[in-house]
Design a protein around this motif. Structure first.
Motif, mmCIF file in Angstrom:
data_model
loop_
_atom_site.group_PDB
_atom_site.id
_atom_site.type_symbol
_atom_site.label_atom_id
_atom_site.label_comp_id
_atom_site.label_asym_id
_atom_site.label_seq_id
_atom_site.Cartn_x
_atom_site.Cartn_y
_atom_site.Cartn_z
ATOM 1 N N VAL A 12 0.680 -1.089 -0.063
ATOM 2 C CA VAL A 12 0.010 0.000 0.206
ATOM 3 C C VAL A 12 0.766 1.047 0.065
ATOM 4 N N GLU A 13 0.180 2.417 -0.224
ATOM 5 C CA GLU A 13 0.973 3.616 -0.196
ATOM 6 C C GLU A 13 1.874 3.761 1.091
ATOM 7 N N GLY A 14 3.049 4.346 1.162
ATOM 8 C CA GLY A 14 3.811 4.472 2.285
ATOM 9 C C GLY A 14 4.355 3.216 2.725
ATOM 10 N N ILE A 50 0.528 7.618 -19.886
ATOM 11 C CA ILE A 50 -0.464 6.953 -19.093
ATOM 12 C C ILE A 50 -0.578 7.391 -17.841
ATOM 13 N N ARG A 51 0.545 7.314 -17.116
ATOM 14 C CA ARG A 51 0.549 7.526 -15.590
ATOM 15 C C ARG A 51 -0.008 9.066 -15.342
ATOM 16 N N ARG A 52 0.429 10.208 -16.265
ATOM 17 C CA ARG A 52 -0.180 11.342 -16.134
ATOM 18 C C ARG A 52 -1.665 11.251 -16.153
ATOM 19 N N LEU A 54 -3.652 8.679 -15.564
ATOM 20 C CA LEU A 54 -4.032 7.588 -14.111
ATOM 21 C C LEU A 54 -4.003 8.735 -12.986
ATOM 22 N N GLN A 55 -3.024 9.317 -12.829
ATOM 23 C CA GLN A 55 -2.758 9.839 -11.378
ATOM 24 C C GLN A 55 -3.019 11.350 -11.253
ATOM 25 N N HIS A 56 -2.950 12.173 -12.135
ATOM 26 C CA HIS A 56 -3.282 13.482 -12.062
ATOM 27 C C HIS A 56 -4.520 14.061 -12.759
ATOM 28 N N LEU A 71 -5.908 0.825 -18.616
ATOM 29 C CA LEU A 71 -4.650 1.835 -18.756
ATOM 30 C C LEU A 71 -3.506 1.193 -17.913
ATOM 31 N N PHE A 72 -3.859 0.819 -16.946
ATOM 32 C CA PHE A 72 -2.485 0.126 -16.039
ATOM 33 C C PHE A 72 -2.094 -0.976 -16.703
ATOM 34 N N ALA A 73 -2.966 -1.803 -17.473
ATOM 35 C CA ALA A 73 -2.404 -2.857 -18.128
ATOM 36 C C ALA A 73 -1.551 -2.549 -19.559
ATOM 37 N N CYS A 75 0.013 -0.100 -19.710
ATOM 38 C CA CYS A 75 1.416 0.606 -19.235
ATOM 39 C C CYS A 75 2.416 -0.494 -19.064
ATOM 40 N N ARG A 76 1.979 -1.700 -18.624
ATOM 41 C CA ARG A 76 2.622 -2.980 -18.384
ATOM 42 C C ARG A 76 2.809 -3.525 -19.443
ATOM 43 N N ALA A 77 2.187 -3.612 -20.578
ATOM 44 C CA ALA A 77 2.399 -4.338 -21.975
ATOM 45 C C ALA A 77 3.657 -3.702 -22.337
ATOM 46 N N ASP A 97 9.034 -1.459 -9.261
ATOM 47 C CA ASP A 97 8.123 -0.914 -7.850
ATOM 48 C C ASP A 97 6.605 -1.144 -8.607
ATOM 49 N N ARG A 98 5.862 -2.278 -8.239
ATOM 50 C CA ARG A 98 4.751 -2.570 -8.432
ATOM 51 C C ARG A 98 4.715 -3.471 -9.840
ATOM 52 N N PHE A 99 3.709 -4.269 -9.918
ATOM 53 C CA PHE A 99 3.591 -5.038 -11.004
ATOM 54 C C PHE A 99 2.164 -5.616 -11.152
ATOM 55 N N SER A 102 -0.440 -5.369 -8.093
ATOM 56 C CA SER A 102 -1.071 -4.217 -8.033
ATOM 57 C C SER A 102 -2.417 -3.957 -8.705
ATOM 58 N N THR A 103 -2.484 -4.498 -9.693
ATOM 59 C CA THR A 103 -3.862 -4.593 -10.444
ATOM 60 C C THR A 103 -4.822 -5.298 -9.849
ATOM 61 N N VAL A 104 -4.441 -6.595 -9.255
ATOM 62 C CA VAL A 104 -5.409 -7.435 -8.526
ATOM 63 C C VAL A 104 -5.750 -6.581 -7.093
ATOM 64 N N ALA A 105 -4.584 -6.292 -6.598
ATOM 65 C CA ALA A 105 -5.194 -5.621 -5.311
ATOM 66 C C ALA A 105 -5.865 -4.292 -5.503
ATOM 67 N N TYR A 106 -5.503 -3.366 -6.405
ATOM 68 C CA TYR A 106 -6.239 -2.254 -6.473
ATOM 69 C C TYR A 106 -7.598 -2.239 -7.267
ATOM 70 N N GLN A 107 -7.552 -2.783 -8.451
ATOM 71 C CA GLN A 107 -8.591 -2.776 -9.347
ATOM 72 C C GLN A 107 -9.499 -3.892 -8.897
ATOM 73 N N GLY A 108 -8.916 -4.949 -8.390
ATOM 74 C CA GLY A 108 -9.875 -6.139 -8.029
ATOM 75 C C GLY A 108 -10.273 -5.999 -6.580
HETATM 76 P P1 TMP Z 1 3.173 4.840 -6.586
HETATM 77 O O1 TMP Z 1 3.842 3.626 -7.437
HETATM 78 O O2 TMP Z 1 3.897 5.973 -6.741
HETATM 79 O O3 TMP Z 1 2.548 4.535 -5.195
HETATM 80 O O4 TMP Z 1 1.884 4.806 -7.622
HETATM 81 C C1 TMP Z 1 0.998 4.354 -8.360
HETATM 82 C C2 TMP Z 1 -0.532 4.400 -7.869
HETATM 83 O O5 TMP Z 1 -1.037 3.480 -8.927
HETATM 84 C C3 TMP Z 1 -0.650 3.677 -6.550
HETATM 85 O O6 TMP Z 1 -1.666 4.475 -5.994
HETATM 86 C C4 TMP Z 1 -1.325 2.118 -6.992
HETATM 87 C C5 TMP Z 1 -1.707 2.606 -8.029
HETATM 88 N N1 TMP Z 1 -1.800 1.542 -9.176
HETATM 89 C C6 TMP Z 1 -3.010 0.616 -9.478
HETATM 90 O O7 TMP Z 1 -3.929 0.990 -8.984
HETATM 91 N N2 TMP Z 1 -3.124 -0.496 -10.284
HETATM 92 C C7 TMP Z 1 -1.835 -0.846 -10.665
HETATM 93 O O8 TMP Z 1 -1.812 -2.039 -11.467
HETATM 94 C C8 TMP Z 1 -0.636 -0.299 -10.526
HETATM 95 C C9 TMP Z 1 0.682 -0.582 -11.127
HETATM 96 C C10 TMP Z 1 -0.618 1.124 -9.602
#
Ligand code: TMP
Length: 217
Positions: A12-14, A50-52, A54-56, A71-73, A75-77, A97-99, A102-108
Motif C-alpha cells: 500500500v501507499e507509504g 498514461i501515468r499522468r 491515471l494519477q493527475h 490503462l494500467f495494463a 503501461c505494463r504491456a 516498483d509494482r507489477f 497491484s492490479t489485482v489488489a487495487y482494481q480487483g
Molecule cells: P506509486 O507507485 O507511486 O505508489 O503510484 C502508483 C499508484 O497507482 C498507486 O496508487 C497504486 C496504483 N496502481 C493501481 O491502482 N493499479 C496498478 O496496476 C498499478 C501498477 C498501480
C-alpha cells in the motif's frame, strides 16, 4: 548468458517500496550484478504519459474502473515488451516498483472489479513475464498514509487520484495483497515494513538471499 532475475515490490501507499528498492539495488550491484530499477505505471514514454492521465486527472473527467484497469495494463504491456524482457535476456536483474499484483489488489479488491476479469487482462499485459520473487512490504494503512503525508509535506507534493481514496479502499487493497500472498506463498514473501528502516532493509536482503541466492550467480 544467464537470464537476469525479476523482483517486484508491492504494498500500500507509504510502505517504503522505493527506499528498499534502492537499497537492494546497491547490494546487488556490490555483488557485481547489473541492476535496472523501473516503476509502474511508467518506465517507458508511453507508460509515463498514461501515468499522468491515471494519477493527475489530466483529462479532467472521472476515469471508469474498467478504463483504469486497461490503462494500467497498457503501461505494463509496454514495459514488459520494451524494457523488462530485453533486460532479463541481457542478464540484468530487474527490480520493479509494482507489477501485476497491484492490479489485482487495487482494481480487483480495491475497486471491486471481478477478479477473473482482472486476471485475464493481467495475463494479456504480462505476456508470460512472471516475477521470480515478489516482496510484499506490509504496513498498517494508517501508518503508511502518515508516512506519505510527511513525504508530501517535505517535497511539497500533493496526494494523487488514488492516494485520495478513503482509508477503507486502502484497507481492502492491503487485505487483497495479504490474500494473494496466502495463495502464492512461494513467490510472494511478506516483509513487515513497520520497523526501523535498517531492520526492514535486512529483512528484504535476507529474503532475496534465501530465495534467489544472488551470491552464487
Ligand atoms: P506509486 O507507485 O507511486 O505508489 O503510484 C502508483 C499508484 O497507482 C498507486 O496508487 C497504486 C496504483 N496502481 C493501481 O491502482 N493499479 C496498478 O496496476 C498499478 C501498477 C498501480
Amino acid at each position: 548468458m544467464k537470464r537476469g532475475r525479476f523482483i517486484t515490490f508491492e504494498g500500500v501507499e507509504g510502505s517504503g517500496k522505493s527506499t528498499h528498492i534502492r537499497a537492494l539495488a546497491r547490494r546487488l550491484e556490490t555483488l557485481g550484478h547489473h541492476v535496472l530499477c523501473v516503476r509502474e505505471p511508467g518506465g517507458t514514454r508511453t507508460g509515463e504519459a498514461i501515468r499522468r492521465i491515471l494519477q493527475h486527472d489530466e483529462t479532467g473527467e472521472p476515469i471508469a474502473p474498467r478504463t483504469e484497469l486497461l490503462l494500467f495494463a497498457a503501461c505494463r504491456a509496454q514495459l514488459v515488451e520494451q524494457v523488462i524482457r530485453p533486460a532479463l535476456r541481457r542478464g540484468t536483474w530487474v527490480l520493479c516498483d509494482r507489477f501485476a499484483d497491484s492490479t489485482v489488489a487495487y482494481q480487483g479488491y480495491g475497486r471491486g472489479l471481478p477478479l477473473k476479469m482482472v486476471e485475464a487482462v493481467n495475463r494479456c499485459a504480462r505476456d508470460g513475464c512472471r516475477p521470480d520473487l515478489t516482496i510484499l512490504m506490509d504496513v498498517e494503512v494508517g501508518r503508511g498514509r502518515n508516512r506519505l503525508a510527511r513525504r508530501n509535506r517535505r517535497a511539497g507534493g500533493s496526494r494523487d487520484r488514488i492516494e485520495r481514496e478513503a482509508a477503507a479502499f486502502h484497507e481492502r487493497v492491503r487485505q487483497g495483497y495479504l490474500r494473494l500472498a496466502h495463495h502464492e506463498p512461494r513467490r510472494i514473501r511478506i516483509v513487515s515494513s513497520s520497523g526501523p528502516v535498517r531492520m526492514v532493509e535486512e529483512a528484504v536482503w535476507s529474503t532475496v538471499r534465501d530465495v534467489l541466492k544472488p551470491e552464487s550467480r
